[in-house]
Scaffold this active site. Structure first.
Site, PDB file in Angstrom:
ATOM      1  CB  CYS A 151      -0.922  -0.006   1.213  1.00 25.13           C
ATOM      2  SG  CYS A 151      -2.054  -1.410   1.266  1.00 25.13           S
ATOM      3  CD  GLN A 152       4.931   0.633  -3.620  1.00 22.71           C
ATOM      4  OE1 GLN A 152       4.460   1.042  -4.671  1.00 22.71           O
ATOM      5  NE2 GLN A 152       5.976  -0.169  -3.567  1.00 22.71           N
TER       6      GLN A 152
END
Length: 915
Positions: A521-522
């Site tokens: 979940c950058q």
């Protein structure tokens, strides 16, 4: 030993008379994220016969290189190999990330204080007096009071007299004069056990509860007690109730029974509501009939603690009692036999990296008596895939995007239905006869066999591709062909699909028992200045969370374990964490969420991570293993999830092992220089601590069955004991950092510490320069975190721990220097801090190996979770309690082997050698 990579790129050979422009377009569309995969779409003189005839290739000619393509004979990789030398200076992103990390640490400590001050996030439900009830009809109790003996027996705390130590204002329990069995509100009679609507606060939906008491308080007021039901939007899921996961949605009539109760005055009752209990495993038709004439229904319970959605422990919602601590334990011995367990289960590891999570789960499950096998793994990083395949040779490792993997699974199901589950022999007979009658033209050649399958979702010609092995051509001439190009080769396709289904190269729904993974979940990264706080899932960098849940929805495994950073519970009010929970609950999975600290399970690092369990309603919901080691606390839990920290209650005094330190982890490893080219070497000495003896064990002693009964390669050797090579300037700097605890760039000549712990140049010392002409103390070190940081060129010490193992080894803005040597920590030293067994070998450039280790789930954490998973899978635990106290022998599994190996060592097991 590299795995077969279904998505590996290979330039296609032009076939027939011309090469279609289609392949070139595919190249252009795939340059951004992964290796370009070219597929031959050459026009044919005529359709190939059923044997797999295809126009012969023109003589091979030199072609100009295409960006992102691999030349024949080159090693397959997703990105170019870079020089394994530390950069001369940190780039802007590296420094900004360091500042973000420092801010995050400070914020985390503030959140700990806030969480303690706020106390429990559980909300007390206080009803409001109903407008109707305030009219002519005064609420009243009906009938005679319950007998004193019965009332005192059923509700003893109501009749306890307040003492000086328990003053009324400090006692949440209202005291009663007497109890009743029924009451009348607005001329409607209510009895114990009735489900009712209760007037809520302003702008709130009416509460839903089950009446458990009617009593007159010592203040002469009339009260009732409700055991609350929660709508999905009343739980931690909150606003994330409108999700749709592969057709699975939240039913607005579905509620969840809780153990929470509150007392309210009698005239808060609004009306009755019909709620029925539904067995979660009930036949859908029977369920539809049961709930047809009710207002609401419930099939699970909800608890704020660990955000738990679980099966009702007994019929009609009469939940069984739990222990006061909510902790279960098992004093039984562990499975330590060298024989493989008889019970088996299959595991799919998504976003697998090099395999830390699945490796730990399998090790822990084996201790419980379950042989958990990693049958499939998926990751986009080709080097990580090589590492996983080498250590788990029986695993089908796929180097591809998760969304393309899901698309392939759906296409694979269609192929299996066509070529395996249906009788296709008669349909293919004519093709085979035609193939025998055909003659081979001079510009055609033959498909020998199909050897791989993948899905291309990025090019113009989307769909299934097969890897083709051509007759009379070597492996270097294998090509990826779209299935349309092989439409006249049904025999070859059938042969591949039937053999693939037999080997289960890809899972179908029902094949997978457990799915684990940590979807990246950058988009919530602190360095991401453009984070979408309002709708995080619209950020492409967060879409893998959706893909992960879509795969779960499609394969329907018995169990799900998702891992992620704590930021998914912090960013945008915990949006992504709530989304994940909401998806599982909408899919009718039981679920619970917990935060675990790696150091609590025997590692010298803190590293807090979120772990989300999911279990089908037909299975037991796994617990979280309680800590076995003490740890130095760093940071805390977000307020909304403060009851999700896996820890002992403050009132408990557990017997924990002493916190592990860096000296415990790698003081036995031999000295290496700044440049160490060898990735395999001898230990050159004996282990000094219990941890070191354990981490050196072989696969069989750890109950790792990846190689079956075989020992596996490289056991007994020291692997990957290589540091990132410092550039010449940094090496000169590091050699001048004193060998002492707390040393860093501040100890270099010319640096002075001024007011407020801010560094400044010493005016009395002339600035020192390196042999290259660059300054000994770089400007970025002086200005980092406004001059207050102790991190640049910081030296670790034997009696310390680290906050977390990172993915990079540059010393410019982090403390990563070895305690006594002029270098950064090696890959193996970092791997030990993550709990990887010494036999676990890594592949790729040195920087890539650091990334693999830093991104992995700490193996001991996964091992403890794997044990709880095995207990639940085998039905040896119940899901009513969220926490599990591991057996006393859990931390010393392998002790027989450890003690045997320790016979020749002077230091007794468990004793830490002081440095």
């Amino acid at each position: 030993m590299a795995p077969s990579s279904p998505s590996s790129a290979r330039p296609t050979r032009a076939s027939g008379r011309e090469r279609s422009a289609m392949a070139e377009e595919i190249h252009q569309n795939q340059e951004e994220e992964e290796e370009v995969v070219a597929a031959s779409t050459a026009k044919r003189r005529r359709k190939a016969a059923s044997s797999g005839k295809k126009p012969k290739p023109t003589p091979k000619q030199a072609k100009p290189a295409v960006a992102g393509m691999k030349k024949k004979g080159e090693t397959e990789k997703t990105e170019p190999v870079v020089d394994d030398v530390c950069a001369e200076e940190p780039d802007e992103e590296e420094l900004a990330m360091g500042e973000e990390e420092a801010e995050a640490e400070e914020q985390a400590m503030q959140e700990v204080v806030a969480a303690v001050a706020a106390g429990s996030p559980g909300k007390k439900r206080v009803g409001r007096r109903s407008a109707a009830a305030s009219g002519d009809h005064v609420p009243e109790f009906i009938g005679s009071p319950v007998g004193a003996a019965e009332a005192h027996s059923n509700w003893p705390k109501r009749y306890e007299r307040s003492t000086a130590a328990n003053k009324p204002e400090e006692d949440d329990e209202l005291k009663a004069r007497c109890h009743y069995r029924s009451a009348k509100v607005d001329n409607i009679v209510y009895c114990l056990g009735d489900d009712v609507y209760v007037k809520a606060g302003e702008n709130e939906a009416d509460y839903i509860g089950r009446i458990t008491e009617f009593f007159e308080g010592t203040d002469r007021c009339h009260y009732f007690t409700c055991r609350w039901f929660f709508r999905a939007e009343d739980t931690v899921i909150n606003s994330l109730v409108s999700i749709n996961v592969d057709g699975h949605k939240h039913d607005p009539r579905r509620v969840f029974l809780s153990e929470e109760k509150n007392d309210n005055v009698l005239d808060c009752i609004i009306s009755k509501v019909k709620i029925v209990h539904v067995d979660p495993n009930m036949d859908p038709k029977a369920k539809a009939q049961l709930i047809e004439h009710c207002d609401l229904y419930y099939d699970m319970s909800y608890s704020v603690a660990y955000s738990t959605f679980a099966n009702i422990s007994s019929e009609n919602g009469q939940s069984g009692s739990e222990t006061a601590s909510g902790i279960s334990s098992d004093d039984a011995g562990l499975e330590t036999s060298s024989n493989m367990p008889e019970r088996t289960a299959t595991l799919l590891d998504l976003y697998s990296g090099c395999g830390g999570m699945s490796t730990g789960l399998c090790l822990g499950a084996a201790l419980s008596g379950l042989k958990l096998e990693t049958r499939w793994a998926v990751d986009l990083n080709s080097f990580a895939c090589q590492s996983l395949k080498y250590n788990h040779p029986q695993t089908e490792v796929r180097n591809e995007k998760a969304d393309e993997f899901l698309a392939l699974l759906k296409e694979w199901a269609v192929l299996c239905e066509k070529y395996v589950h249906q009788d296709v022999d008669s349909n293919l007979a004519g093709s085979e006869d035609q193939e025998d009658a055909d003659t081979l033209d001079k510009d055609e050649f033959v498909v020998q066999k199909l050897i791989g399958i993948r899905y291309d979702g990025t090019g113009r010609k989307k769909g299934v591709y097969f890897k083709v092995q051509w007759e009379e051509y070597g492996p270097e001439e294998d090509t990826w062909e779209p299935i349309d190009n092989l439409s006249d080769c049904p025999l070859k396709i059938r042969e591949f699909v039937q053999e693939g289904r037999k080997r289960k190269i890809l899972p179908l729904p029902g094949d997978v028992d457990v799915i684990c993974g940590g979807p990246p979940c950058q988009g919530i990264s602190g360095f991401n200045r453009f984070r979408n706080r309002d709708e995080p899932l619209k950020d492409e960098k967060n879409k893998q969370m959706v893909t992960f849940m879509d795969i779960v929805a499609y394969l329907k495994p018995k169990y799900v374990l998702m891992e992620n950073v704590v930021d998914i519970l912090k960013f945008a009010d915990g949006y992504l964490g709530k989304y994940a929970l909401s998806c599982l609950v909408a899919m009718k999975y039981q679920a619970r969420l917990g935060m675990m600290v790696a150091g609590c399970y025997g590692l010298p690092q803190f590293r807090m991570r979120v772990f989300l369990w999911g279990a089908l309603s037909s299975m037991v919901l796994p617990k979280y293993p309680l800590p076995t080691y003490d740890v130095v606390v760093r940071g805390g839990a977000p307020n909304a999830f403060s009851q999700c920290m896996v820890a002992y209650d403050e009132t408990q005094r557990p017997s924990l092992k002493k916190a592990l330190l860096l000296g415990d982890a790698f003081s036995d490893l031999p000295k290496v220089e700044n440049h160490q080219p060898n990735d395999v070497m001898e230990y050159g000495g004996s282990p000094k601590t219990e941890f070191q003896r354990y981490i050196r064990l072989g696969r069989k002693d750890m109950l790792d069955w990846s190689f079956g009964e075989e020992a596996g390669p490289d056991e007994g050797k020291l692997l990957d004991h290589q540091p990132l090579r410092l550039n010449n300037d940094d090496y000169e700097r590091v050699k001048q950092i004193p060998v002492k605890k707390g040393a860093n760039f501040r100890d270099l000549k010319g640096v002075k510490v001024g007011a407020n712990n801010v560094v400044e140049w010493d005016p009395e010392v002339e600035r020192v320069y390196l042999s290259s002409g660059k300054p000994l103390v770089p400007d970025y070190a002086m200005s980092f975190i406004k001059g207050k940081s102790l991190k640049p060129f910081g030296r670790l010490w034997w009696d310390q721990t680290v906050p977390t193992v990172v993915t990079r080894a540059e010393p410019h803005n982090q403390v990563i220097l070895h305690p006594t040597q002029a270098r950064v920590l090696t890959i193996r030293e970092n791997a030990r801090l993550q709990g990887f067994p010494d036999y676990y070998r890594l592949f790729g450039p040195i920087k890539e190996k650091y990334i693999q280790v830093g991104n992995a789930v700490a193996v001991p954490v996964a091992r403890a979770l794997g044990y709880c998973l095995g207990q639940a899978y085998l039905g040896e635990s119940d899901g009513s309690q969220p926490l599990y106290q591991l057996p006393a022998s859990f931390t010393s599994v392998g002790r027989t082997a450890v003690q045997a190996n320790a016979a020749s060592v002077g230091t007794p097991a468990g004793e830490v050698v002081e440095q």
